[in-house]
Each structure stands twice: as C-alpha cells, then as structure tokens.
Design an enzyme around this catalytic site. Structure first.
Site, PDB file in Angstrom:
ATOM      1  N   CYS A 215      -8.019  -5.041   3.092  1.00 27.99           N
ATOM      2  CA  CYS A 215      -7.862  -3.593   2.876  1.00 27.99           C
ATOM      3  C   CYS A 215      -8.729  -2.723   3.784  1.00 27.99           C
ATOM      4  O   CYS A 215      -8.211  -1.878   4.513  1.00 27.99           O
ATOM      5  CB  CYS A 215      -8.156  -3.256   1.413  1.00 27.99           C
ATOM      6  SG  CYS A 215      -6.946  -3.919   0.250  1.00 27.99           S
TER       7      CYS A 215
ATOM      8  N   VAL B  61      -0.990  -8.303  -4.553  1.00 31.97           N
ATOM      9  CA  VAL B  61      -0.671  -7.087  -5.312  1.00 31.97           C
ATOM     10  C   VAL B  61       0.596  -7.279  -6.124  1.00 31.97           C
ATOM     11  O   VAL B  61       0.643  -6.973  -7.321  1.00 31.97           O
ATOM     12  CB  VAL B  61      -0.529  -5.884  -4.365  1.00 31.97           C
ATOM     13  CG1 VAL B  61      -0.052  -4.659  -5.127  1.00 31.97           C
ATOM     14  CG2 VAL B  61      -1.860  -5.593  -3.684  1.00 31.97           C
TER      15      VAL B  61
ATOM     16  N   LEU C  29      -7.077  -2.979  -6.713  1.00 33.83           N
ATOM     17  CA  LEU C  29      -7.389  -4.336  -7.150  1.00 33.83           C
ATOM     18  C   LEU C  29      -8.326  -5.014  -6.163  1.00 33.83           C
ATOM     19  O   LEU C  29      -8.094  -4.990  -4.964  1.00 33.83           O
ATOM     20  CB  LEU C  29      -6.102  -5.164  -7.272  1.00 33.83           C
ATOM     21  CG  LEU C  29      -4.982  -4.564  -8.134  1.00 33.83           C
ATOM     22  CD1 LEU C  29      -3.774  -5.484  -8.114  1.00 33.83           C
ATOM     23  CD2 LEU C  29      -5.468  -4.322  -9.558  1.00 33.83           C
TER      24      LEU C  29
END
EC number: 1.1.1.22
Length: 438
Positions: free
Chosen positions: A258, A14, A151
């Site tokens: 995630c 990120v 993302l």
C-alpha cells in the site's frame, strides 16, 4: 439487519477478507476470480494467504452456505444487489495507479448487473475513479460507491470486524446508506460523504502514515548523531495523545502493498492538477535514504567493504505476521547489499521459496553459519528467542545490525555479540534508571 446478495470480484488480501467477513455478518456472498487454480483451492476451503483467522472464516462461510467461489466476474453478479471491486491497482511506470483491472471488470459485467445494483470500489483508486466507473458503466440505475479498505496485513480479519471507522462515499445518498448498512452489526463510526472525498481519505491516511514513518527514521538518524536514544524519544512522544505511539518505530524503511504505491499515486495526482507537494516527495526520498543508511551500517560492521562479505538476513517480508514480499524494504536492502558484492543467506518464517541471488534457508541458525554480520530486517517475535550463544559460535564476525530495535541487547551482549540498532548510540540503555523512576 437485511441480508444482501453480494458479489466480490477479486480474492486477494482485500477481496477474500471482505467476502469472508461479510459472509460472517450474515450476508450471502459470491467471490469471483480469474485464477482457476485459486478458485478450486478456495472451494475446498484452502486459503493460500497467511492471515490469522481467515481460513476459519472461509470454512465457516462455506459450511453455512453463505460463501461461494466462482470463476469469472460474470458468474458472480447475475443476482447481486451489491458488487465489490477488489482487484489490483498496482503502481504504473509513471507512479499513477493502474486501473486496467477495474476497467476490465466493469466492461465485462456492465450489462449483466441487475437493475439497481450498487458497484463498490474497495480497491485503492485515485480521486475521480468512481465518476470514471460510472461513465464506463453508462447505467443511470447503477450507483458507484467508494468504500476504501483500511486493512493491515497480518490483522486484516480483526481490522475488518473491529474497524476504527467505515468510510462510504457516493453522490447518491441512498446508495451510500445501503452500503453503510452492510456493516451495521459492527457498530463502527461511519463517515458518509461524496465519492471523491472517500477516495481521498485512503490516500491521505496512508500518506500521513508514510510521513510519520519517514519522520521517525529521520529523527533516529539525528539521535545517533547527537548521542540520544530514539527508543526513549519515541516513548516520550507516543504518550502525547495528539501524536500516539503507532507508526513511531524506526526501521529499514516502509514498504508493502500500500504505502509505496499510494504515496507515488498521490504525488502523481497532485502533479496532474498543478499542485506542488514537497512534503510528500520528502517522505518518499527519506524512505529511499533509510535503506542506504542500513547498508552503510552493515558495511561498517564488516570492515568497510561488502565485496565478498557473507551477510545473514533475518526476515524478508515487509512486516511480521505475513508472507507478503511486495515492495518489502528487506528485499530492497538485500538488493543494495548484493549490488555491493555481499553474499546473502536469509531466513523468514513466512518464506519457503528461494529468491534470485539470495539463499533462503529453513533454519535461522544457518543464517549465522560463517556470517561476517547478521541483519535483522523483519520483526518476527521468534527472532528474540534465538540461542545467541549458538549464533556466536556459528558466526565468523560478531555484529548484529538490528534495523527494528527488536532484539534484547543485553542477551546479545552476554553472548559476546555487538548489537547495532537504529537511532541508538553505543552507550548502554538506562534500563536500571528507568526501573527505579517507574
């Protein structure tokens, strides 16, 4: 567009993508990290992350003088107008997000931030973190903004520069607008809201995607029991604009950096306010069940027992196009196979280092040598073009368990191999019929 002086703390997926992309938009960006070796590598333009287009953006930013890398957050923030927090927030033992890295950075730079600087939480954090960071800073002149990232690994640069939406949350409207203006060149729909709502957007979105994946894996199991074909079922579903085709592909379960931590974090947050969220818990439980279903398929393929069986694995990363092994469903399946006595050999285009209890080879055909069964776990495109006649000659068994329904079943049939997919019965696909009616 106004050029801003931006500090980005953290140079993982990120942080590095955020820094390089913001620099490509014309801003002056200083990226900081605590890893001295990584900083030296990045200063030389060497990117250690498998992410298409990222190395080129870093090189471009360095050459233009818009991108810089420094050791330690305090060396990045001294003249910044905006500071992005892009540090890890891993899942703790209780399922909650661990905010130690966020709090450490805030403590380190709180007194060093210039007057009127805006602090931006880019990391995925629980609802209420912006307020907590503001309290820790104790700087009335410094606003804290939530600006979650969306993302996908393997397409992070493209996602950043072509976003579906930009979400910016802050209780101070002017600070939210300043952060939103950083992305003005992108022309994306922008949601301006309060900090708590912006933080909730990321969790709500990721948990919904996890639910969609768990749902389609459950549908796939039902298709097997009823003699239906999940490939055709999801095709029929995907044309419905209310549903869409994305995240409708069955597989060995969802994973990555995630979805696992975000589903557990939201579950923990819900519990902390006394909210029962059975739908989310069912999503998590269904995902765990899917991995056991894959193992059952492999066990059946080798005759009922995995003890001493040689099993080849095609793919180890959690998805194709990345070298990320974090919470990979492929590794989870490998662990279960190993626990039942299987001897494992694996190949993955993104993995070159060995793993404990798994022999990692550099040639996909070595996976087939002496294998009682092969399991495709990651949907790398190059697996579709393997020489299946050669695979047949090398294998001891004859079954390929395709957990992604990724391979050409006809090609395997011609090579004398038995293809076993997910959500597909043993009957042939009706491809010829489809060609006629289309």
């Amino acid at each position: 567009m106004f050029v801003r002086r931006i500090a980005v703390v953290g140079t993982g997926y990120v942080g590095l993508t955020t820094g390089a992309c913001l620099a490509s938009l014309g801003h002056r960006v200083v990226c900081a990290d605590v890893d001295e070796v990584k900083i030296a590598r990045l200063r030389a333009g060497r990117v250690g992350i498998l992410e298409p287009g990222l190395a080129e953006l870093v090189a471009e930013g360095l050459a233009a003088g818009r991108l810089e890398f420094v050791l330690g957050a305090r060396n990045a923030v001294f003249d910044s107008e905006v500071m992005f927090l892009c540090v890890p927030t891993p899942m703790g033992v209780d399922g909650a997000a661990n905010l130690a890295a966020v709090e450490s950075v805030v403590a380190e730079v709180g007194e060093l931030l210039p007057q009127g600087c805006v602090v931006v939480n880019k990391s995925t954090v629980p609802v209420g973190t912006a307020a907590r960071v503001g309290s820790l800073l104790n700087r009335p002149d410094v606003a804290v903004v939530s600006n979650p990232e969306f993302l996908r690994e393997g397409s992070a640069v493209a996602d950043f520069l072509n976003p579906d939406r930009i979400v910016v949350g802050c209780d101070a409207q002017d600070a939210a607008e300043r952060v939103a203006a950083l992305y003005a060149k992108l022309g994306a729909p922008t949601v301006l809201t309060d900090a708590a709502s912006a933080e909730m957007v990321k969790y709500a979105a990721n948990c919904f995607l996890a639910m969609k994946l768990s749902y389609v894996n459950a549908v796939a199991e039902l298709c097997e029991r009823l003699g239906a074909n999940v490939i055709d079922v999801t095709e029929g579903m995907g044309y419905d604009r209310r549903i869409g085709a994305s995240f409708l592909q069955p597989g060995p379960g969802w994973g990555g950096s995630c979805l696992p931590k975000d589903t557990h974090a939201l579950s923990q947050v819900a519990g902390s306010v006394g909210f029962d969220f059975p739908l989310l818990q069912a999503t998590i439980d269904t995902n765990a069940r899917q991995r056991h279903r894959v193992v059952q398929k492999v066990r059946e393929a080798v005759g009922g027992s995995l003890a001493g069986a040689r099993v080849g694995l095609l793919g180890l990363t959690f998805k194709a196009g990345t070298d990320d092994l974090r919470d990979s469903p492929a590794l989870a399946v490998a662990d279960l196979l190993r626990e039942q006595g299987a001897r494992l050999t694996a190949f993955d285009p993104g993995v070159r280092e060995g793993l404990s209890d798994v022999t990692v080879v550099t040639d996909p055909y070595e996976v087939a040598r002496g294998a009682d069964a092969i399991v495709l776990l990651t949907e790398w495109p190059e697996f579709r073009s393997l020489d299946w006649n050669r695979v047949t000659e090398l294998m001891a068994g004859d079954t390929i368990v395709d957990t992604r329904n990724h391979l050409d079943r006809d090609a395997l049939d011609r090579a004398g191999l038995c293809w076993r997919g997910v959500g597909v019965s043993g009957s042939p696909r009706l491809d010829a019929v489809r060609e006629v009616v289309s």
